[in-house]
Design a protein around this motif. Sequence first.
Motif, PDB file in Angstrom:
ATOM      1  N   GLU A  29       0.784  -1.169   0.160  1.00  0.00           N
ATOM      2  CA  GLU A  29      -0.081  -0.011  -0.058  1.00  0.00           C
ATOM      3  C   GLU A  29       0.766   1.340   0.068  1.00  0.00           C
ATOM      4  OE1 GLU A  29      -3.620   2.273   2.486  1.00  0.00           O
ATOM      5  OE2 GLU A  29      -2.720   0.410   3.304  1.00  0.00           O
ATOM      6  N   ARG A  30       1.918   1.285   0.788  1.00  0.00           N
ATOM      7  CA  ARG A  30       2.905   2.665   0.833  1.00  0.00           C
ATOM      8  C   ARG A  30       3.404   2.903  -0.461  1.00  0.00           C
ATOM      9  NH1 ARG A  30       5.400   4.546   5.348  1.00  0.00           N
ATOM     10  NH2 ARG A  30       3.276   4.239   6.128  1.00  0.00           N
ATOM     11  N   PHE A  31       3.965   1.563  -1.220  1.00  0.00           N
ATOM     12  CA  PHE A  31       4.644   1.739  -2.356  1.00  0.00           C
ATOM     13  C   PHE A  31       3.648   1.990  -3.722  1.00  0.00           C
ATOM     14  CE2 PHE A  31       8.024   0.937   0.678  1.00  0.00           C
ATOM     15  CZ  PHE A  31       8.844   1.907   0.218  1.00  0.00           C
ATOM     16  N   ASP A  32       2.551   1.553  -3.446  1.00  0.00           N
ATOM     17  CA  ASP A  32       1.792   1.590  -4.846  1.00  0.00           C
ATOM     18  C   ASP A  32       1.166   2.869  -4.976  1.00  0.00           C
ATOM     19  OD1 ASP A  32      -0.141   0.547  -6.633  1.00  0.00           O
ATOM     20  OD2 ASP A  32      -1.526  -0.163  -5.150  1.00  0.00           O
ATOM     21  N   LYS A  33       2.093   3.854  -5.763  1.00  0.00           N
ATOM     22  CA  LYS A  33       1.759   4.980  -5.911  1.00  0.00           C
ATOM     23  C   LYS A  33       0.255   5.231  -6.907  1.00  0.00           C
ATOM     24  CE  LYS A  33       4.927   6.285  -3.478  1.00  0.00           C
ATOM     25  NZ  LYS A  33       4.575   6.804  -2.203  1.00  0.00           N
ATOM     26  N   ASP A  34       0.051   4.192  -7.756  1.00  0.00           N
ATOM     27  CA  ASP A  34      -0.925   4.230  -8.646  1.00  0.00           C
ATOM     28  C   ASP A  34      -2.423   3.646  -7.943  1.00  0.00           C
ATOM     29  OD1 ASP A  34      -0.319   1.783  -8.951  1.00  0.00           O
ATOM     30  OD2 ASP A  34       0.174   1.927 -11.219  1.00  0.00           O
TER      31      ASP A  34
END
Length: 271
Positions: free
Chosen positions: A101-106
Amino acid sequence: RRFVAGVAALTASFAAALLLIAGRGFHDWSPPSRQSVMRAAEHGSGSAALDTGLGAESSSRVERGRFQSVESDGDGEISAQELGYSLRSSFTSRELAALVERFDKDKSGGLSAAEFEAMGHNFEAQQMVVDEIAVADFDADSSGGLDLGEFAAMLRSGGDGTLTKLSEVSRMFQGIDSDGNGQVSAGEMVSWQLSAARAEAVRLTDAAYYDANGDGRVSVEEFFRQFGELHLVDGLTRARVHDMVSAVDSDGDGTLSYEEFPYLLELHLVD
């Protein structure tokens, strides 16, 4: 994951970034200098801080290969489950979901190649996810941080047998509580862990750490025993260490001077 053990995990990550553990072969690579390693440890928390000698094209190939080795179902993204397989249970399922969730920018529900690469280079953000969950779990009074009692409870829950006395826990707590407000935040915990891990990673590049008898040389047995105990790399054997020592032993005496030693460590971690 145990809080103190998290420092060991971060140390391995720093050593990996500083000394290029990435499954890379030797083509397109030249050993980084010790000065470069020291600068990276002092000023950066990811491999981008180190002048590796890899060209941009080679680095991109490495990252693509790492992504493909983790992304197993062919949908072009890495899920929390796939990430868990890759990290060998270093994180809980809850932490893995939070990392994605933290790195899933899109906000696609998984990590693209670019997002996965960004995560892999950002040890601080990875550890922040873990410590934020720990604070949320043990912040009994919902103050946003942990007081000494809550912090001690967190350590006990993780099985940290290294700290057996309240005085030891209190000293650690005071060292982490950088603003002196009587509480430790996730940010303060991360800063403390990263500082300890950086110092340890730099220590691992020092020949004196491996020179058990203090004779100014590092033997095959000394390196095998000391480095093997760190568990940074699987499958280390005396025969392999002997081969590596021979490869960088410029005077052929079967041991390494402090000047020769950095090349052994770089050779092993790149290999």
